[in-house]
Design an enzyme around this catalytic site. Structure first.
Site, PDB file in Angstrom:
ATOM      1  N   GLU A 193      22.455  26.659  31.865  1.00  0.00           N
ATOM      2  CA  GLU A 193      21.644  27.857  32.092  1.00  0.00           C
ATOM      3  C   GLU A 193      21.162  27.770  33.532  1.00  0.00           C
ATOM      4  O   GLU A 193      20.763  26.691  33.997  1.00  0.00           O
ATOM      5  CB  GLU A 193      20.473  27.939  31.124  1.00  0.00           C
ATOM      6  CG  GLU A 193      20.875  27.970  29.653  1.00  0.00           C
ATOM      7  CD  GLU A 193      21.719  29.180  29.256  1.00  0.00           C
ATOM      8  OE1 GLU A 193      21.659  30.218  29.968  1.00  0.00           O
ATOM      9  OE2 GLU A 193      22.474  29.079  28.275  1.00  0.00           O
ATOM     10  N   ASP A 253      27.478  23.241  28.597  1.00  0.00           N
ATOM     11  CA  ASP A 253      26.938  24.579  28.852  1.00  0.00           C
ATOM     12  C   ASP A 253      25.742  24.441  29.786  1.00  0.00           C
ATOM     13  O   ASP A 253      24.963  23.482  29.672  1.00  0.00           O
ATOM     14  CB  ASP A 253      26.511  25.272  27.558  1.00  0.00           C
ATOM     15  CG  ASP A 253      26.078  26.710  27.807  1.00  0.00           C
ATOM     16  OD1 ASP A 253      26.968  27.573  27.983  1.00  0.00           O
ATOM     17  OD2 ASP A 253      24.858  26.980  27.840  1.00  0.00           O
ATOM     18  N   HIS A 295      21.815  31.337  24.250  1.00  0.00           N
ATOM     19  CA  HIS A 295      21.375  31.177  25.641  1.00  0.00           C
ATOM     20  C   HIS A 295      20.399  30.023  25.803  1.00  0.00           C
ATOM     21  O   HIS A 295      19.730  29.909  26.829  1.00  0.00           O
ATOM     22  CB  HIS A 295      20.797  32.479  26.202  1.00  0.00           C
ATOM     23  CG  HIS A 295      21.700  33.654  26.003  1.00  0.00           C
ATOM     24  ND1 HIS A 295      23.013  33.656  26.443  1.00  0.00           N
ATOM     25  CD2 HIS A 295      21.514  34.844  25.372  1.00  0.00           C
ATOM     26  CE1 HIS A 295      23.570  34.804  26.105  1.00  0.00           C
ATOM     27  NE2 HIS A 295      22.697  35.525  25.461  1.00  0.00           N
ATOM     28  N   ASP A 351      24.161  26.672  22.512  1.00  0.00           N
ATOM     29  CA  ASP A 351      25.472  27.210  22.878  1.00  0.00           C
ATOM     30  C   ASP A 351      26.522  26.107  22.977  1.00  0.00           C
ATOM     31  O   ASP A 351      27.680  26.303  22.602  1.00  0.00           O
ATOM     32  CB  ASP A 351      25.378  27.953  24.212  1.00  0.00           C
ATOM     33  CG  ASP A 351      24.674  29.302  24.076  1.00  0.00           C
ATOM     34  OD1 ASP A 351      24.336  29.689  22.946  1.00  0.00           O
ATOM     35  OD2 ASP A 351      24.464  29.966  25.114  1.00  0.00           O
TER      36      ASP A 351
END
Length: 202
Positions: free
Chosen positions: A16, A14, A172, A177
């Site tokens: 960001e 994951d 987030h 996540d």
């Protein structure tokens, strides 16, 4: 592992970011979780890697993305490292486990993974790495899998339906996540096994 996923080694990832454009927007955080089978043949989490990442030179960062993630990319307390350091550490660890699992390539597992794969590949190109173990386009999508197995496609709702705890306050964060996506992937794969779906029966 090599027999179960056709030679692929699944790694949950994951990211960001500072926007939606993988070639122009900053990669700000990345986490990866490797998986392995236990002695009974059930999938479980193996190792974790997590890095806050310095925006690459000239990177675009959208304020709306920062508002969504809550990331302050220039806060020195983040302990951010360069894309090169983050990716090389992840790739090094993944390749060791991939080899141990007798797999030929790693496959990115993610919730709507096209986004994560796009940023991973763009960052790999920027650092000119020759050590990227991930397949360039094949992914395992837990949103699709959860839609089939659980009737849910949103990560939080799929986890709740599967009985996996999910804290929206921690969502987030790349590591949180990733861990929840890994738990969901393991749940679906293991549930399929319990229902008699693997090894394939009549």
């Amino acid at each position: 592992m090599s027999r179960r996923f056709r030679g692929f080694f699944p790694v949950v990832v994951d990211v960001e970011t500072g926007g939606f454009n993988a070639s122009k927007d900053a990669l700000l955080e990345i986490a990866a979780v490797s998986l392995q089978f236990d002695e009974q043949g059930y999938l479980k989490i193996s190792n974790r890697w997590h890095f806050h990442v310095e925006p690459f030179e000239g990177a675009n960062i959208e304020q709306s993305s920062l508002d969504f993630t809550g990331i302050d990319p220039f806060n020195p307390l983040r302990g951010a490292v360069s894309e090169k350091v983050a990716l090389n550490e992840i790739y090094k660890g993944v390749k060791v486990e991939q080899k141990q699992a007798e797999c030929q390539r790693s496959v990115l597992v993610g919730h709507n993974p096209g986004f994560d794969l796009g940023f991973l590949m763009a960052a790999s190109e920027r650092i000119n790495t020759k050590r990227n173990p991930f397949h360039p386009f094949t992914t395992f999508d837990t949103a699709t899998m959860a839609g089939l197995a659980l009737g849910q496609t949103v990560l939080a709702r799929a986890c709740q339906t599967a009985g996996i705890s999910f804290d929206s306050e921690q969502a987030h964060s790349a590591l949180y996540d990733t861990e929840k996506t890994a738990e969901l992937f393991c749940y679906i794969v293991n549930r399929w096994k319990k229902l008699g779906g693997w090894p394939l029966g009549d």
